[in-house]
Design an enzyme around this catalytic site. Structure first.
Site, PDB file in Angstrom:
ATOM      1  CE  LYS A 274      -3.928  -1.764   2.737  1.00 17.01           C
ATOM      2  NZ  LYS A 274      -4.976  -1.598   1.738  1.00 17.01           N
ATOM      3  NE  ARG A 348     -11.030  -9.676  -1.931  1.00 14.26           N
ATOM      4  CZ  ARG A 348     -11.357  -8.752  -2.825  1.00 14.26           C
ATOM      5  NH1 ARG A 348     -11.725  -9.100  -4.035  1.00 14.26           N
ATOM      6  NH2 ARG A 348     -11.345  -7.477  -2.505  1.00 14.26           N
TER       7      ARG A 348
HETATM    8  N1  BES Z   1      -8.040  -3.693   4.374  1.00 11.75           N
HETATM    9  C1  BES Z   1      -8.223  -3.275   3.044  1.00 11.75           C
HETATM   10  C2  BES Z   1      -9.517  -2.499   2.829  1.00 11.75           C
HETATM   11  C3  BES Z   1      -9.624  -1.175   3.521  1.00 11.75           C
HETATM   12  C4  BES Z   1      -9.326  -0.003   2.851  1.00 11.75           C
HETATM   13  C5  BES Z   1     -10.074  -1.095   4.831  1.00 11.75           C
HETATM   14  C6  BES Z   1      -9.436   1.208   3.498  1.00 11.75           C
HETATM   15  C7  BES Z   1     -10.192   0.131   5.460  1.00 11.75           C
HETATM   16  C8  BES Z   1      -9.878   1.289   4.796  1.00 11.75           C
HETATM   17  C9  BES Z   1      -8.248  -4.472   2.100  1.00 11.75           C
HETATM   18  O1  BES Z   1      -7.482  -5.556   2.492  1.00 11.75           O
HETATM   19  C10 BES Z   1      -7.711  -4.008   0.780  1.00 11.75           C
HETATM   20  O2  BES Z   1      -6.599  -3.603   0.752  1.00 11.75           O
HETATM   21  N2  BES Z   1      -8.553  -4.039  -0.234  1.00 11.75           N
HETATM   22  C11 BES Z   1      -8.163  -3.598  -1.525  1.00 11.75           C
HETATM   23  C12 BES Z   1      -8.713  -4.573  -2.527  1.00 11.75           C
HETATM   24  C13 BES Z   1      -8.209  -4.359  -3.914  1.00 11.75           C
HETATM   25  C14 BES Z   1      -6.745  -4.722  -4.006  1.00 11.75           C
HETATM   26  C15 BES Z   1      -9.028  -5.209  -4.847  1.00 11.75           C
HETATM   27  C16 BES Z   1      -8.757  -2.205  -1.737  1.00 11.75           C
HETATM   28  O3  BES Z   1      -9.878  -1.962  -1.298  1.00 11.75           O
HETATM   29  O4  BES Z   1      -8.081  -1.364  -2.311  1.00 11.75           O
HETATM   30 ZN    ZN Z   2      -5.452  -5.418   1.911  1.00  9.84          ZN
END
Ligand code: BES
Ligand code: ZN
Ligand code: ZN
Length: 494
Positions: A274, A348
């Site tokens: 990230k 997931r």
């Molecule tokens: N934990 C994150 C989602 C999240 C984002 C929670 C912001 C709280 C605040 C999750 O694991 C994630 O990173 N999801 C990605 C999925 C994508 C790679 C398809 C996302 O939402 O960007």
């Molecule tokens: Zn994630």
């Protein structure tokens, strides 16, 4: 510092039925409607234009003997016919926050005019607002000023006394303790609240409440084939865990509900790292797990007539030479294979194991909570949790619980087309399907692991954490979202 979350001691909340203006107090808080005139003695203390009573308005008065309390805080409640439990929750949180600020140890709280709510609902909302408004996560401060640590000891609520009120208070205090536990778990930094620590918390909770708790370690996960949890957890020095917390027993007349929580104690994104600003709050990626912990505590304290099984997949998602990679194909506990295209869509993957595991209880419903997608924040902001369900009756129950508890949910579809989107060229499923409908394809992915059991997924990515709280009963950090919702859902489950 790595101390276990302590058992929370509730504030003392008393109920009286008389006139709040005649009771001596260092601070009396009077909730006032826009369309109900103030008692004349109070009206005489202010310029009418200074206080109209819109929801959330406050005005601090020094009555100088005109009424018994030394200070009088007016809190606006808006229009009377619109007043709900949420109105009371917010006003009472405002009341204790003011008491903290003024360093008043005992506060009295009342409402001017009749409330059109059941006494039990009213009392529960008072208790929730008071206990949550007083919440602070101060464990890591040193050298705080006295007003920052001041604890209000007692709140006296002026309302109808009686058995229903007593029950409402007890329920509200138990629920608030559950929410506070969930907040503490989320607010604990990732280095301290890692998966084994979460396992310890579960064991402690079990001991305190008489729950049957099992924590599977690395060796057991490997032996039993929890391929999803193992893959996501591989990159971290902190081993993953799978946590089972069981309350009550299954029987013909006792429904079994599985509560499943995403416990990413920290989500760096893994090799699909990230950006820095997106990582700032990622210790909160175990908000779903925290809600399950909190709800299990409340269910046990309130002795609900149900069989409730809490399941938590706990892992830390880190990049390292040992981390799982984009392109890897993971075999989940169900036997289904998952093509990993982005290691940041890890929730997931760990949940697939937990959801498949839930089937062994033959549950009447599986309700799963996770901070799953950024896309749900784009859709709903922080004002509602995303709801996805395979059975409409279950979705309706959760929607209703959301309205009553003040933790709103909003349903999105799980049509066949979305299930098609997560099919892989190389494996049974792929873990991402592009940006369109990102929250829904995530939900569709999860639904592939629950068999035919009624299933609801709650995406709390937008509601589990708040930077600048908009509600007086929230504070910066974890909100504990899900605990109030689940408790209401379970209380009414039949
Ligand atoms: N934990 C994150 C989602 C999240 C984002 C929670 C912001 C709280 C605040 C999750 O694991 C994630 O990173 N999801 C990605 C999925 C994508 C790679 C398809 C996302 O939402 O960007
Ligand atoms: Zn994630
Ligand atoms: Zn995540």
């Amino acid at each position: 510092m790595e101390k276990r979350v302590k058992e929370m001691i509730s504030m003392e909340i008393k109920v009286e039925s008389g006139d709040i203006l005649k009771a001596e107090s260092d601070l009396a808080v009077l909730g006032s409607f826009e369309d109900v005139s103030l008692p004349s003695v109070v009206a005489g203390l202010l310029e009418p234009a200074d206080f109209s009573g819109w929801a959330g308005q406050t005005l601090l008065l020094y009555p100088r003997g005109a009424v018994a309390p030394k200070r009088l805080l007016l809190v606006g409640l808006g229009k009377r016919e619109k007043a709900s439990a949420e109105t009371i929750r917010r006003a009472s949180a405002t009341a204790v926050k003011e008491a903290q600020k003024l360093k008043v140890a005992a506060v009295t709280i009342g409402v001017n005019g009749d409330l059109r709510l059941e006494p039990e609902v009213t009392a529960q909302a008072f208790a929730e607002g008071i206990e949550l408004g007083a919440y602070r996560f101060a464990r890591y401060f040193t050298g705080l000023a006295p007003e920052q640590t001041f604890e209000v000891e007692r709140a006296t609520v002026f309302t109808k006394t009686g058995e229903r009120t007593r029950i409402g208070l007890t329920n509200g205090q138990a629920i608030a303790r559950g929410v506070r536990l969930a907040r503490d778990l989320v607010n604990g930094p990732g280095y301290a609240m890692h998966p084994p620590a979460l396992g310890q918390e579960a064991l402690a909770l079990g001991k305190r409440l008489g729950l049957k708790v099992t924590v599977l370690d690395m060796a057991q996960l490997t032996e039993q084939g929890f391929g999803g949890i193992l893959a996501v957890g591989k990159g971290s020095e902190h081993e993953p865990r799978f946590i089972v917390m069981e309350y009550g027993k299954a029987s013909k007349s006792t429904p079994t509900i599985c509560l499943v929580g995403k416990g990413l104690t920290f989500d760096s994104g893994g090799l699909s790292l990230k950006p820095a600003d997106a990582m700032e709050t990622m210790k909160s990626d175990m908000g779903g797990a925290a809600a399950v912990f909190g709800a299990m505590q409340v269910v046990a304290e309130l002795k609900l007539p149900l069989h409730v099984v809490g399941l938590v997949s706990a892992a830390e998602n880190m990049p390292s030479s040992n981390a799982y990679r984009p392109g890897d194909i993971v075999k989940s506990l169900s036997g289904k294979t998952i093509e990993v295209l982005n290691t940041d869509a890890e929730g997931r993957i760990i949940l697939s194991d937990a959801l498949f595991y839930a089937q062994r209880y033959k549950p009447d419903a599986i309700v799963e909570l996770s901070t799953l997608t950024g896309a749900i924040i784009i859709a709903l902001g922080s004002h509602a949790t995303g709801l996805f369900a395979t059975e409409q009756a279950l979705a309706d129950k959760l929607s209703r619980a959301g309205e009553i508890s003040g933790e709103r949910v909003w349903q999105l579809p799980l049509w066949d087309e979305y299930h098609q989107m997560i099919k892989s060229e190389l494996a049974d499923l792929k873990n991402i399907a592009g940006r369109p409908a990102g929250s829904i394809t995530a939900g569709a992915f999860l639904a592939a692991f629950v068999g035919d059991y009624p299933f609801a997924h709650l995406d709390i990515a937008g509601t589990a954490w708040v930077d600048r709280p908009a509600k007086p009963y929230d504070s910066h950090g974890g909100t504990g979202v899900g605990v109030r919702l689940l408790t209401e859902f379970l209380k009414e489950y039949n």
